[in-house]
Design a protein around this motif. Structure first.
Motif, PDB file in Angstrom:
ATOM      1  N   LYS A 260      23.258  21.154  -7.713  1.00 16.67           N
ATOM      2  CA  LYS A 260      22.759  20.045  -6.971  1.00 16.67           C
ATOM      3  C   LYS A 260      23.080  19.943  -5.404  1.00 16.67           C
ATOM      4  CE  LYS A 260      20.439  19.448 -11.325  1.00 16.67           C
ATOM      5  NZ  LYS A 260      19.921  18.111 -12.298  1.00 16.67           N
ATOM      6  N   LEU A 261      21.768  20.975  -4.117  1.00 22.52           N
ATOM      7  CA  LEU A 261      22.378  19.547  -3.633  1.00 22.52           C
ATOM      8  C   LEU A 261      21.440  19.894  -2.463  1.00 22.52           C
ATOM      9  CD1 LEU A 261      24.433  23.159  -3.029  1.00 22.52           C
ATOM     10  CD2 LEU A 261      25.264  20.803  -2.746  1.00 22.52           C
ATOM     11  N   HIS A 262      21.481  18.207  -1.410  1.00 22.34           N
ATOM     12  CA  HIS A 262      20.331  17.553  -0.076  1.00 22.34           C
ATOM     13  C   HIS A 262      20.962  18.627   0.528  1.00 22.34           C
ATOM     14  CE1 HIS A 262      18.042  14.346  -0.012  1.00 22.34           C
ATOM     15  NE2 HIS A 262      16.848  15.379   0.344  1.00 22.34           N
ATOM     16  N   ALA A 263      19.678  19.252   1.185  1.00 21.63           N
ATOM     17  CA  ALA A 263      19.775  19.599   2.492  1.00 21.63           C
ATOM     18  C   ALA A 263      19.328  19.437   4.146  1.00 21.63           C
ATOM     19  CB  ALA A 263      19.221  21.543   2.507  1.00 21.63           C
ATOM     20  N   TYR A 264      19.948  18.999   4.646  1.00 19.68           N
ATOM     21  CA  TYR A 264      19.034  19.026   5.845  1.00 19.68           C
ATOM     22  C   TYR A 264      19.264  19.433   6.626  1.00 19.68           C
ATOM     23  CZ  TYR A 264      17.851  14.998   9.766  1.00 19.68           C
ATOM     24  OH  TYR A 264      17.266  14.641  11.129  1.00 19.68           O
TER      25      TYR A 264
ATOM     26  N   GLN B 118       4.589  23.282  -9.156  1.00 23.60           N
ATOM     27  CA  GLN B 118       4.042  21.672  -8.831  1.00 23.60           C
ATOM     28  C   GLN B 118       5.260  20.802  -9.904  1.00 23.60           C
ATOM     29  OE1 GLN B 118       0.200  20.165  -7.883  1.00 23.60           O
ATOM     30  NE2 GLN B 118      -0.079  21.733  -8.660  1.00 23.60           N
ATOM     31  N   VAL B 119       5.870  19.668  -9.717  1.00 25.01           N
ATOM     32  CA  VAL B 119       6.867  19.218  -9.909  1.00 25.01           C
ATOM     33  C   VAL B 119       6.772  17.372  -9.548  1.00 25.01           C
ATOM     34  CG1 VAL B 119       9.319  18.758 -10.676  1.00 25.01           C
ATOM     35  CG2 VAL B 119       8.560  20.561 -10.502  1.00 25.01           C
ATOM     36  N   GLY B 120       6.760  16.690 -10.528  1.00 27.34           N
ATOM     37  CA  GLY B 120       6.644  15.716  -9.483  1.00 27.34           C
ATOM     38  C   GLY B 120       5.802  15.880  -8.619  1.00 27.34           C
ATOM     39  N   GLY B 121       5.454  15.817  -8.050  1.00 24.52           N
ATOM     40  CA  GLY B 121       4.613  15.263  -6.621  1.00 24.52           C
ATOM     41  C   GLY B 121       5.373  16.205  -5.652  1.00 24.52           C
ATOM     42  N   LYS B 122       6.031  17.075  -5.756  1.00 24.65           N
ATOM     43  CA  LYS B 122       6.275  18.503  -5.004  1.00 24.65           C
ATOM     44  C   LYS B 122       6.023  19.954  -5.981  1.00 24.65           C
ATOM     45  CE  LYS B 122      10.576  15.544  -3.364  1.00 24.65           C
ATOM     46  NZ  LYS B 122       9.679  13.575  -3.850  1.00 24.65           N
ATOM     47  N   ILE B 123       6.940  20.624  -4.957  1.00 32.69           N
ATOM     48  CA  ILE B 123       6.578  21.813  -4.869  1.00 32.69           C
ATOM     49  C   ILE B 123       8.082  22.744  -4.942  1.00 32.69           C
ATOM     50  CG2 ILE B 123       6.072  24.076  -4.024  1.00 32.69           C
ATOM     51  CD1 ILE B 123       3.703  22.691  -2.703  1.00 32.69           C
ATOM     52  N   GLN B 124       8.012  23.282  -6.641  1.00 33.08           N
ATOM     53  CA  GLN B 124       9.322  23.692  -6.168  1.00 33.08           C
ATOM     54  C   GLN B 124       9.444  25.547  -6.365  1.00 33.08           C
ATOM     55  OE1 GLN B 124      12.645  22.704  -9.434  1.00 33.08           O
ATOM     56  NE2 GLN B 124      11.495  24.488 -10.691  1.00 33.08           N
TER      57      GLN B 124
ATOM     58  N   LEU C 159      13.473  22.679  -3.403  1.00 33.28           N
ATOM     59  CA  LEU C 159      12.432  21.704  -4.061  1.00 33.28           C
ATOM     60  C   LEU C 159      12.086  20.975  -2.024  1.00 33.28           C
ATOM     61  CD1 LEU C 159      10.253  20.811  -6.506  1.00 33.28           C
ATOM     62  CD2 LEU C 159      12.472  18.481  -6.116  1.00 33.28           C
ATOM     63  N   GLY C 160      10.862  21.140  -1.990  1.00 27.47           N
ATOM     64  CA  GLY C 160      10.282  20.154  -1.254  1.00 27.47           C
ATOM     65  C   GLY C 160       8.832  19.755  -1.274  1.00 27.47           C
ATOM     66  N   GLU C 161       8.220  19.636  -0.081  1.00 27.82           N
ATOM     67  CA  GLU C 161       7.092  19.068   0.258  1.00 27.82           C
ATOM     68  C   GLU C 161       6.307  19.184   1.294  1.00 27.82           C
ATOM     69  OE1 GLU C 161       6.321  14.316  -0.671  1.00 27.82           O
ATOM     70  OE2 GLU C 161       9.134  14.405  -0.052  1.00 27.82           O
TER      71      GLU C 161
ATOM     72  N   GLY D  48      14.068  18.178   8.663  1.00 32.88           N
ATOM     73  CA  GLY D  48      13.293  18.492   7.334  1.00 32.88           C
ATOM     74  C   GLY D  48      14.234  19.103   6.456  1.00 32.88           C
ATOM     75  N   THR D  49      14.086  18.709   5.405  1.00 30.72           N
ATOM     76  CA  THR D  49      14.497  18.504   4.153  1.00 30.72           C
ATOM     77  C   THR D  49      14.250  19.201   2.681  1.00 30.72           C
ATOM     78  OG1 THR D  49      13.486  17.041   3.736  1.00 30.72           O
ATOM     79  CG2 THR D  49      15.300  16.014   4.488  1.00 30.72           C
ATOM     80  N   MET D  50      15.323  19.173   2.216  1.00 27.44           N
ATOM     81  CA  MET D  50      15.160  20.161   0.814  1.00 27.44           C
ATOM     82  C   MET D  50      16.144  19.237  -0.048  1.00 27.44           C
ATOM     83  SD  MET D  50      15.355  24.040   1.704  1.00 27.44           S
ATOM     84  CE  MET D  50      14.788  23.617   3.410  1.00 27.44           C
ATOM     85  N   TYR D  51      15.674  19.417  -1.566  1.00 25.70           N
ATOM     86  CA  TYR D  51      16.185  20.182  -2.542  1.00 25.70           C
ATOM     87  C   TYR D  51      16.683  21.119  -3.056  1.00 25.70           C
ATOM     88  CZ  TYR D  51      16.161  14.806  -3.260  1.00 25.70           C
ATOM     89  OH  TYR D  51      16.484  13.910  -2.860  1.00 25.70           O
ATOM     90  N   THR D  52      18.011  21.752  -3.060  1.00 28.99           N
ATOM     91  CA  THR D  52      18.816  23.080  -4.130  1.00 28.99           C
ATOM     92  C   THR D  52      19.053  22.922  -5.600  1.00 28.99           C
ATOM     93  OG1 THR D  52      19.953  23.426  -2.904  1.00 28.99           O
ATOM     94  CG2 THR D  52      18.080  23.633  -1.452  1.00 28.99           C
TER      95      THR D  52
END
Length: 265
Positions: A227-231, A104-110, A252-254, A238-242
């Protein structure tokens, strides 16, 4: 058997990618797990079993077959474990004894996944025609996930693709799916993508995390950033950070739980 439905890579119900998470206390035959996944019909159903401390086994089944890696179902399983236990990090062990770490990282899951390479590949014109693509920038292949990657110029064209799935299935054999991607036109996003896999799962996966094992490295090299932001421009979106870290990729996602119940065996 305690069972949950979780929408992954989103913070909105009925968006992202739905996964079923089944909590197994006893050994279940492969045939039964496959029947359950087929019955539920999601792109993946995950079966998790507590081993010791914060360590769990995890197995992923599509409606058609078992696969070794699934991002959104790993995220969904983590969401359930974090909700029902006091653990703040988890080690999953998949069917190939690969260790998958989540926290768990800042309310999200990594999630921490391995990084895989891609190589050049030739693809038939019939595949491009089935996808509705006339021009491509690059074509690659990842042998670990058994997926073809196709980059095209226009993210709008990507979002508007309406593949002929019967023709797509007949255009190639022996793969799990085809990933189509493009530089994003959306503010704050780096790249868009969609994943089609009538060979192994459903026609289109709403949001796919496991492909970041090679897609993040692909775009990190092209965009010269780690560091990337994917859509994912599917119907549900859906979205996620990688983040690329040498031989690992962080995803990293919710996720949001939409159903809790009992599967009667």
């Amino acid at each position: 058997m305690k069972t949950y439905f979780v929408d992954s890579f989103t913070n909105e119900k009925f968006k992202g990618n739905p996964a079923a998470i089944c909590i197994t206390n006893n050994t279940i035959k492969n045939e039964v797990m496959q029947n359950i996944a087929t019955e539920i019909g999601f792109s993946e159903t995950a079966f998790i079993k507590h081993i010791s401390n914060n360590i769990y086994s995890i197995r992923f089944f599509t409606p058609q077959k078992e696969i070794s890696l699934c991002g959104h179902a790993t995220l969904a399983a983590s969401k359930i474990i974090f909700k029902t236990t006091s653990f703040t990090d988890i080690k999953f062990i998949n069917c190939n004894n690969i260790e998958l770490f989540t926290e768990q990282v800042g309310g999200k899951i990594q999630m921490q996944f391995p990084v895989y390479e891609t190589v050049e590949i030739e693809i038939p014109q019939a595949m491009l025609k089935a996808l509705g693509i006339t021009k491509i920038i690059d074509k690659r292949f990842n042998s670990i996930n058994n997926i073809i990657l196709i980059e095209i110029e226009d993210a709008t064209e990507l979002a508007n693709l309406k593949p002929d799935f019967t023709a797509l299935l007949n255009s190639y054999t022996g793969i799990n799916g085809v990933l189509v991607t493009a530089i994003s036109k959306k503010e704050s996003f780096d790249f868009d993508y969609r994943y089609f896999w009538p060979w192994a799962g459903t026609n289109e996966d709403p949001v796919t995390g496991s492909i970041q094992t090679f897609l993040t490295k692909y775009w990190a090299a092209k965009l010269n950033k780690s560091k990337l932001h994917a859509y994912q421009s599917s119907l549900r979106t859906g979205t996620m950070y990688t983040e690329l870290l040498h031989d690992k990729v962080l995803i990293l996602g919710e996720a949001i739980i939409v159903l809790e119940g009992q599967f009667l065996l």
